[in-house]
Structure formats: C-alpha cells, structure tokens
Enzyme design. Structure first.
Site, PDB file in Angstrom:
ATOM      1  N   GLU A 183       0.822  -1.207   0.000  1.00 24.53           N
ATOM      2  CA  GLU A 183       0.000   0.000   0.000  1.00 24.53           C
ATOM      3  C   GLU A 183       0.860   1.264   0.000  1.00 24.53           C
ATOM      4  O   GLU A 183       0.542   2.247  -0.663  1.00 24.53           O
ATOM      5  CB  GLU A 183      -0.953   0.003   1.197  1.00 24.53           C
ATOM      6  CG  GLU A 183      -2.074  -1.007   1.095  1.00 24.53           C
ATOM      7  CD  GLU A 183      -3.019  -0.749  -0.064  1.00 24.53           C
ATOM      8  OE1 GLU A 183      -3.047   0.383  -0.578  1.00 24.53           O
ATOM      9  OE2 GLU A 183      -3.743  -1.684  -0.454  1.00 24.53           O
TER      10      GLU A 183
ATOM     11  N   TYR B 288      -5.954   6.641   4.692  1.00 19.87           N
ATOM     12  CA  TYR B 288      -6.144   5.610   3.680  1.00 19.87           C
ATOM     13  C   TYR B 288      -5.367   4.340   4.009  1.00 19.87           C
ATOM     14  O   TYR B 288      -5.912   3.231   4.003  1.00 19.87           O
ATOM     15  CB  TYR B 288      -5.740   6.103   2.284  1.00 19.87           C
ATOM     16  CG  TYR B 288      -5.630   4.945   1.330  1.00 19.87           C
ATOM     17  CD1 TYR B 288      -6.775   4.337   0.826  1.00 19.87           C
ATOM     18  CD2 TYR B 288      -4.390   4.385   1.010  1.00 19.87           C
ATOM     19  CE1 TYR B 288      -6.691   3.221   0.006  1.00 19.87           C
ATOM     20  CE2 TYR B 288      -4.308   3.274   0.191  1.00 19.87           C
ATOM     21  CZ  TYR B 288      -5.457   2.697  -0.304  1.00 19.87           C
ATOM     22  OH  TYR B 288      -5.384   1.579  -1.097  1.00 19.87           O
TER      23      TYR B 288
ATOM     24  N   ASP C 104      -9.339   4.994  -2.245  1.00 20.74           N
ATOM     25  CA  ASP C 104      -8.208   5.449  -3.058  1.00 20.74           C
ATOM     26  C   ASP C 104      -8.775   6.117  -4.306  1.00 20.74           C
ATOM     27  O   ASP C 104      -9.983   6.358  -4.405  1.00 20.74           O
ATOM     28  CB  ASP C 104      -7.259   4.284  -3.385  1.00 20.74           C
ATOM     29  CG  ASP C 104      -7.841   3.294  -4.390  1.00 20.74           C
ATOM     30  OD1 ASP C 104      -9.063   3.383  -4.714  1.00 20.74           O
ATOM     31  OD2 ASP C 104      -7.092   2.430  -4.878  1.00 20.74           O
TER      32      ASP C 104
END
Length: 363
Positions: free
Chosen positions: A53, A134, A152
């Site tokens: 990520e 996030y 996202d």
C-alpha cells in the site's frame, strides 16, 4: 451538486445489494497481484499489505511489482526492514519517487518492531509513523478483516459515479467518503475494498468506462444520467512553476563523485550528483569549484508541485585537493556500476546524459 445518494435508496437492502453485487463480481474477477490473497484464501500478512500500500501510493501496479519483489527478497519480515541501513533502503527505493515514503517506511517498520507486531485496529494503525487515513484503513480491512472505509483514487471514481457526486474534487472527498461508508459491508470489508479498487482499475476507468460489464450498473446514478465519464469532476489544474538549476558531473579515474543529500526535504537521504541548490530556490548557487566546466545538456523532470530544468555541467579529472571539503566527503562511484548507486530519477537521467556524452567523445 447531486446530493450524496439523493436518488439511491439509503435502505439496508440497497446497501446490501451494492456490496453483494460487488463481492460476487470480485469472487470471479479478482486480479492476481503479488501482494494479494484471493477470495477464500488465508488473509495476507499485514507487513506485505502495508508494504504494497505504501509503494502503490501515486504509483502504478506495473511499476510497483518488481520493487515489491526485491524488497521482500531482501527484507522478508518487518524486523528485517527495521534493522536495515537507511542508505540501503533509500537506494532500493530509487525510481519509485515520493521519497518521503521511504523515510516513513523505515520509521514505521522500526516502530512496529518495537511494538512486536502491527496494531490490528484502524485506530491503532493510525498511530504508526507515516500511516494516513487511507493506509490505516486499507491495512485494517485487508490484513485484519476489520470494517474500514477504504477510499483510493479508483474507489473515489467508482463512488462519485455511483452516487453522481458532481462537486469538483477535492471538495467532493468528504461526500465520497460518507457515500463509501454507506455501502461498505460489515463482513468481508477487505474483499470489498479490493473489489472496488479492481472495479475502478479495470471497468470503471477514467476514460471509456465499460459500463455494460459493470456489476453496479443497475445501481449507478451516473450511468442512469447518461454521462458517467464526466465524474468525478476535477478542478482546473494550475500551471506548475518551472525551477532551473545545475548538476555537476565530476569524474576521476573512471568514477563519478556522488554526495548524500540531507535527510529531510527534497530527495532527502538519497545519493545524488552535487547540485546548486535548485530544490530550495528558483535559481541555484554557483559551481562547487573553480574549474573548466562544459555543458552536458539539459535534463527535464516533473515533480508534484513544479517542473525542473537541470543544466548538466561536466568536468573531468579534478586535481587532488581542489574539491571543497563538503565534496571531499562524498563517494567516488564506479561509472561501470552507476545503476547500482540508487540515484533518484532526475539524477539517473543526468547520469545517462553524461555517459552518452562521454561515449560520444570517446567513440
């Protein structure tokens, strides 16, 4: 502005219809990615989810794949990464851009190693260095199957079209998050998040969305209005300023002089060519020493907030003792192994330009 969900039922049945349709599609069409476990498989280790990520922020899947594999081969556990030398990690990151991510990666790995494991909740993950909303939500959902709202750029686009949210970005983001929260299921939140990402990457694309193949088409207000591609609305981009600077290619005995940039700021902690300070001002300072310089051409490179025109200046075989003290503390790197230096992209471009010029003179 189309109010969030104004014509999409807010009932539990409607929420379930959206999440059920998305999960059924994902069960069949999930992308096989190096950092992902497919539906029905054991959940991926949080270290691997977190690493992927962080790398995927502002970077494409195709670019990240080889970096992810190399990092895992070299540092297979978070404890291994925590114990790594900063310079080695920065060099391994070279080319991925947004180098503050690499510094945050190290800080986070060391904190996790100190704690003994990744926190298993979104709130706990947010306390780690460098983890924003996030990333914390993505790790909580994907690695720990916690219900978390993961948004996202792909999810943002899907949800803006699904609810016909036409406020221009970035002002639309709070409404998009609220709408995503409404359709995120209590179970399989990780699969739902990854399914939404895949839908945005393969079906609900920026241009020419493949609406006839979309599992959410019956629920999509943007599709019903006949122009889903216009969403999300983006504010007009402001032109980026252009900075100008110089980088200095100094050769001696088949090596080039490299310096280590300061740990913070632009390209912090990276090996680089000496330069004139373009990162801090519109025009740089003077050359690092009084010698015969010649032009090696201009490197152009785009950063997030500005474009750079970097004039490459060349000189060969400076006399011993002629370099200023700060450059004498640099390292002489073999030209034959320059690719292994881990130069940021802008300086890697400059190195290729210098080597091409050198080859032209010798050939």
């Amino acid at each position: 502005m189309q109010a969030s969900g104004a014509t999409l039922s807010s009932s539990a049945d409607s929420k379930a219809a959206v999440s059920d349709a998305l999960l059924a599609w994902y069960d069949t069409h999930a992308r096989r990615l190096p950092w992902r476990k497919l539906p029905g498989e054991e959940r991926q280790h949080p270290y691997r989810v977190w690493l992927s990520e962080v790398m995927l922020q502002q970077t494409t899947v195709a670019v990240v794949g080889p970096y992810y594999a190399r990092f895992l081969e070299r540092w297979p556990r978070v404890e291994d990464l925590a114990a790594a030398d900063d310079a080695d990690v920065m060099a391994a990151w070279a080319g991925l851009g947004y180098y503050a991510r690499a510094r945050n990666l190290l800080a986070c790995a060391r904190e996790v190693a100190r704690l003994g494991a990744f926190p298993s909740t979104e709130q706990g993950l947010r306390q780690l260095p460098g983890l924003g909303d996030y990333t914390a939500a993505a790790v909580a959902a994907i690695a720990f199957d916690q219900r978390a709202v993961v948004v996202d750029a792909n999810v943002e686009r899907v949800v803006a079209r699904l609810f016909a949210i036409d406020t221009p970005l970035p002002a639309a983001r709070p409404a998009i998050r609220v709408a995503t929260d409404r359709i995120t299921p209590d179970r399989r939140a990780g699969d739902f998040a990854q399914g939404m990402m895949d839908l945005g990457a393969t079906i609900c694309t920026v241009k020419a969305p493949r609406c006839l193949l979309c599992p959410l088409r019956p629920h999509c207000i943007g599709y019903g209005q006949g122009e889903p591609e216009r969403l999300p609305v983006k504010a007009a981009k402001k032109p980026k300023p252009v900075r100008k600077g110089r980088a200095f290619w100094i050769e001696r005995d088949g090596c080039v002089l490299l310096v280590r940039r300061e740990g913070k700021g632009m390209l912090g902690g990276m090996r680089a060519l000496p330069d004139d300070g373009w990162s801090a001002r519109m025009d740089g300072q003077g050359a690092p020493m009084d010698t015969a310089w010649r032009s090696g051409g201009v490197v152009r490179h785009g950063f997030t907030h500005f474009d750079l025109e970097l004039q490459l200046m060349l000189c060969g075989s400076p006399e011993i003792g002629s370099l200023p003290r700060e450059l004498e503390l640099g390292e002489w790197w073999p030209l034959s192994d320059i690719e292994a230096a881990g130069l940021p992209t802008v300086f890697a471009k400059a190195a290729r330009l210098a080597l091409a010029e050198r080859q032209g003179r010798e050939g």
